[in-house]
Design a protein around this motif. Structure first.
Motif, PDB file in Angstrom:
ATOM      1  N   ASN A 201       0.821  -1.209   0.000  1.00  0.00           N
ATOM      2  CA  ASN A 201       0.000   0.000   0.000  1.00  0.00           C
ATOM      3  C   ASN A 201       0.854   1.257   0.000  1.00  0.00           C
ATOM      4  OD1 ASN A 201      -2.343  -1.585   0.185  1.00  0.00           O
ATOM      5  ND2 ASN A 201      -2.222  -1.621   2.427  1.00  0.00           N
ATOM      6  N   LYS A 202       0.307   2.334  -0.553  1.00  0.00           N
ATOM      7  CA  LYS A 202       0.992   3.614  -0.527  1.00  0.00           C
ATOM      8  C   LYS A 202       1.386   3.970   0.901  1.00  0.00           C
ATOM      9  CE  LYS A 202       0.459   8.485  -1.775  1.00  0.00           C
ATOM     10  NZ  LYS A 202      -0.405   9.516  -2.402  1.00  0.00           N
TER      11      LYS A 202
ATOM     12  N   LEU B  78      12.480   0.339   0.607  1.00  0.00           N
ATOM     13  CA  LEU B  78      11.787   1.132  -0.405  1.00  0.00           C
ATOM     14  C   LEU B  78      10.410   1.516   0.114  1.00  0.00           C
ATOM     15  CD1 LEU B  78      13.033  -1.705  -2.053  1.00  0.00           C
ATOM     16  CD2 LEU B  78      13.033   0.087  -3.789  1.00  0.00           C
ATOM     17  N   GLU B  79      10.014   2.762  -0.107  1.00  0.00           N
ATOM     18  CA  GLU B  79       8.701   3.229   0.308  1.00  0.00           C
ATOM     19  C   GLU B  79       7.791   3.351  -0.904  1.00  0.00           C
ATOM     20  OE1 GLU B  79       6.530   6.855   2.797  1.00  0.00           O
ATOM     21  OE2 GLU B  79       8.715   6.730   2.698  1.00  0.00           O
ATOM     22  N   ALA B  80       6.583   2.804  -0.797  1.00  0.00           N
ATOM     23  CA  ALA B  80       5.614   2.846  -1.896  1.00  0.00           C
ATOM     24  C   ALA B  80       4.995   4.238  -2.001  1.00  0.00           C
ATOM     25  CB  ALA B  80       4.528   1.813  -1.685  1.00  0.00           C
ATOM     26  N   GLU B  81       4.969   4.769  -3.212  1.00  0.00           N
ATOM     27  CA  GLU B  81       4.349   6.071  -3.446  1.00  0.00           C
ATOM     28  C   GLU B  81       3.008   5.949  -4.170  1.00  0.00           C
ATOM     29  OE1 GLU B  81       6.487   9.468  -4.148  1.00  0.00           O
ATOM     30  OE2 GLU B  81       8.036   8.927  -2.694  1.00  0.00           O
ATOM     31  N   MET B  82       2.565   4.714  -4.374  1.00  0.00           N
ATOM     32  CA  MET B  82       1.214   4.425  -4.862  1.00  0.00           C
ATOM     33  C   MET B  82       0.892   3.005  -4.423  1.00  0.00           C
ATOM     34  SD  MET B  82       1.709   3.701  -8.987  1.00  0.00           S
ATOM     35  CE  MET B  82       2.447   5.275  -9.390  1.00  0.00           C
ATOM     36  N   ASP B  83      -0.371   2.617  -4.539  1.00  0.00           N
ATOM     37  CA  ASP B  83      -0.748   1.245  -4.218  1.00  0.00           C
ATOM     38  C   ASP B  83      -0.209   0.322  -5.311  1.00  0.00           C
ATOM     39  OD1 ASP B  83      -2.120   2.095  -1.962  1.00  0.00           O
ATOM     40  OD2 ASP B  83      -4.065   2.147  -2.975  1.00  0.00           O
TER      41      ASP B  83
ATOM     42  N   ASP C 105       6.370  -2.802   6.457  1.00  0.00           N
ATOM     43  CA  ASP C 105       6.071  -1.993   7.624  1.00  0.00           C
ATOM     44  C   ASP C 105       5.089  -0.889   7.262  1.00  0.00           C
ATOM     45  OD1 ASP C 105       7.911  -3.144   9.639  1.00  0.00           O
ATOM     46  OD2 ASP C 105       9.453  -2.505   8.232  1.00  0.00           O
ATOM     47  N   ASP C 106       4.099  -0.703   8.117  1.00  0.00           N
ATOM     48  CA  ASP C 106       3.131   0.364   7.924  1.00  0.00           C
ATOM     49  C   ASP C 106       3.749   1.712   8.293  1.00  0.00           C
ATOM     50  OD1 ASP C 106       1.025  -1.273   7.075  1.00  0.00           O
ATOM     51  OD2 ASP C 106       0.480  -1.752   9.139  1.00  0.00           O
ATOM     52  N   PRO C 107       3.199   2.801   7.741  1.00  0.00           N
ATOM     53  CA  PRO C 107       3.685   4.130   8.118  1.00  0.00           C
ATOM     54  C   PRO C 107       3.527   4.367   9.612  1.00  0.00           C
ATOM     55  CG  PRO C 107       2.188   4.269   6.235  1.00  0.00           C
ATOM     56  CD  PRO C 107       2.089   2.865   6.761  1.00  0.00           C
ATOM     57  N   VAL C 108       4.451   5.107  10.174  1.00  0.00           N
ATOM     58  CA  VAL C 108       4.363   5.457  11.587  1.00  0.00           C
ATOM     59  C   VAL C 108       3.310   6.544  11.738  1.00  0.00           C
ATOM     60  CG1 VAL C 108       5.592   6.368  13.573  1.00  0.00           C
ATOM     61  CG2 VAL C 108       6.774   4.852  11.972  1.00  0.00           C
ATOM     62  N   ALA C 109       2.360   6.315  12.645  1.00  0.00           N
ATOM     63  CA  ALA C 109       1.256   7.276  12.833  1.00  0.00           C
ATOM     64  C   ALA C 109       1.774   8.565  13.481  1.00  0.00           C
ATOM     65  CB  ALA C 109       0.173   6.649  13.693  1.00  0.00           C
TER      66      ALA C 109
END
Length: 197
Positions: free
Chosen positions: A16-17, A162-167, A193-197
């Protein structure tokens, strides 16, 4: 949770993004072919040509974006222990082993593994582009342009994030080519890993 891709195999999954994908070389000197497709339209795929053109360099690392064939950023490298990856060579295949190695009964290679893993997402083999070959060490002769595949520089435990910039739909392998992996087949690990809230 850390997932394992067994030697000479591959997998596909959703990213996921905003999520981060960490690809880990647990034993060292093992390549992982990485593909990305837009989940909104899988005809939008990771593009070596766009990525290398816009970066104006062959070797991408921390801070560099990986573009799609539509010139949109799909992934961004946010951490990199190794700094040497390939974005020139296509996933190894039965034809690779037949043409380059002369195998009479060739393995289906990363191409075959990716095709099988991506089939449930309705991605056909002809949609598979040139992969971002994580940890692959391809040298280019500055005079002749000759390509040589050298042992990966990755050591046990090295990773790239790597960080996703779209789904995305991601395809990922533990590469099947002897030459790419210093003549040994090993697993690849990965974590999401999910984004840190």
């Amino acid at each position: 949770m850390v997932f394992e891709i067994t030697p000479r195999s591959g997998t596909a999954f959703l990213l996921n993004k905003g999520q981060k994908l960490t690809v880990i070389d647990p034993r060292g000197e093992q390549v992982a072919d990485l593909l990305a497709f837009s989940r909104a339209d899988p005809r939008e795929v990771i593009s070596s040509g766009r990525s290398l053109d816009y970066a104006s360099k062959l070797f991408l690392s921390t801070g560099d974006p990986l573009y799609s064939n539509r010139s949109k950023v799909m992934l961004r490298i946010i951490a990199d222990d190794v700094g040497r990856h390939d974005f020139l060579l296509t996933p190894c295949s039965e034809d690779t082993f037949r043409i380059i190695y002369g195998d009479e009964h060739p393995h289906r290679g990363c191409f075959g593994n990716l095709a099988e893993a991506l089939a449930p997402y309705d991605i056909a083999p002809d949609q598979i582009p040139c992969a971002f070959n994580v940890f692959m060490n391809v040298q280019v002769d500055g005079g002749t342009g000759a390509l040589t595949v050298e042992p990966p520089l990755s050591k046990a435990g090295d990773s790239i994030v790597l960080e996703a910039e779209m789904d995305l739909i991601i395809g990922l392998t533990a590469c099947s080519a002897l030459q790419s992996n210093n003549h040994a087949f090993k697993p690849i690990h990965y974590r999401i890993d999910d984004p840190v809230a």
